[in-house]
Enzyme design. Sequence first.
Site, mmCIF file in Angstrom:
data_model
loop_
_atom_site.group_PDB
_atom_site.id
_atom_site.type_symbol
_atom_site.label_atom_id
_atom_site.label_comp_id
_atom_site.label_asym_id
_atom_site.label_seq_id
_atom_site.Cartn_x
_atom_site.Cartn_y
_atom_site.Cartn_z
ATOM 1 N N LYS A 1 0.884 -1.169 0.000
ATOM 2 C CA LYS A 1 0.000 0.000 0.000
ATOM 3 C C LYS A 1 0.923 1.221 0.000
ATOM 4 O O LYS A 1 1.266 1.753 1.062
ATOM 5 C CB LYS A 1 -0.916 -0.038 1.222
ATOM 6 N N SER A 2 1.351 1.576 -1.193
ATOM 7 C CA SER A 2 2.315 2.675 -1.317
ATOM 8 C C SER A 2 1.623 3.910 -1.869
ATOM 9 O O SER A 2 0.668 3.802 -2.647
ATOM 10 C CB SER A 2 3.461 2.281 -2.247
#
Length: 315
Positions: free
Chosen positions: A158-159
């Site tokens: 989850k960047s």
Amino acid sequence: MAIAKTENIWHNGKLIPWDDACLHVMSHVVNYGSSVFEGVRCYSLPSGPAIFRANEHIQRLVDSAKIYRIDVDFTRDEIVAGMLEVVGRNGVWPCYVRPIILRGYGEAGVNPFNSPTEVYIANYAWGKYLGSDAEQGVDVCVSSWTRIAPNTLPAMAKSGANYMNSQLIKMEAIINGYAEGIALDANGYVSEGSGENVFVVRNGVLQTAPLGNSVLPGITRDSVLTIAKDLGIPVVEQGIPREMLYLADEVFFTGTAAEITPIRSIDKISVGKGTIGAITKQIQREFYGIVGGDKPDRFNWLTPVPVRSKQPVGV
Ligand SMILES: Cc1ncc(COP(=O)(O)O)c(C=O)c1O
């Protein structure tokens, strides 16, 4: 939705005033998108505030950091404790909690290794995400944008960078009058929305895309799979062709923000009867029962937040 500021933000192990949580414009993250983060809900139960699946969220956060070779000075449990501390001290709930790990101010250039790691945790009051009518079902489109392809940007992380793709999907949907867009993956299979996993029901079987279809391993997705299995609803994780979206009896989104949001039309084609379906309703009842404290927390999903007063401040 405007951010309702709280008193404190957790930064590298200490609480600092909200307004002091600032970054230099030359920080690595500002220029190159080098952040990983989480979105977590803290619910209001009769017994007080409780964070939903705290360990699983922070495990995903440290997993995201590992993929990007970001060294973090804090363990999963220390970051979970940080969430409890900041939510408890701010006294604001129900709320959204945003832990973020980023590459800060160090060196110029793409090489991230010499920029320091900064860990922040903020929280703020938060209501429904896709609108207050979302319980009746939302109208969505299939996006013309493809979800990030395998081996380009890692979908399991989850960047912050992944959300450039999500923003394209979301903006296109908004501009065309839809609540959300569903993106296909690089092979044309259903992937996900800009911030939600997608579930389809056809002939009583619940289907969702496997992780190989460029989806985020959603915590709500996992919760729905757990509830469905517990209720004896048949579940498959398999590639979903686009046309299944139009033929499904029920379709719904899952996500921390969206929770369980039924979809009533896709590309202006009605999903089933255009109202919330029976299986969606059954899963919603369990999910909202648990997070509202009306049903026992039988999967151990809720971590109580120690607070000084049972009453939230100013919410
Ligand atoms: C791209 C994307 N997919 C799926 C989800 C749903 O994941 P979760 O249920 O963990 O919030 C989110 C939200 O975090 C997301 O941003």
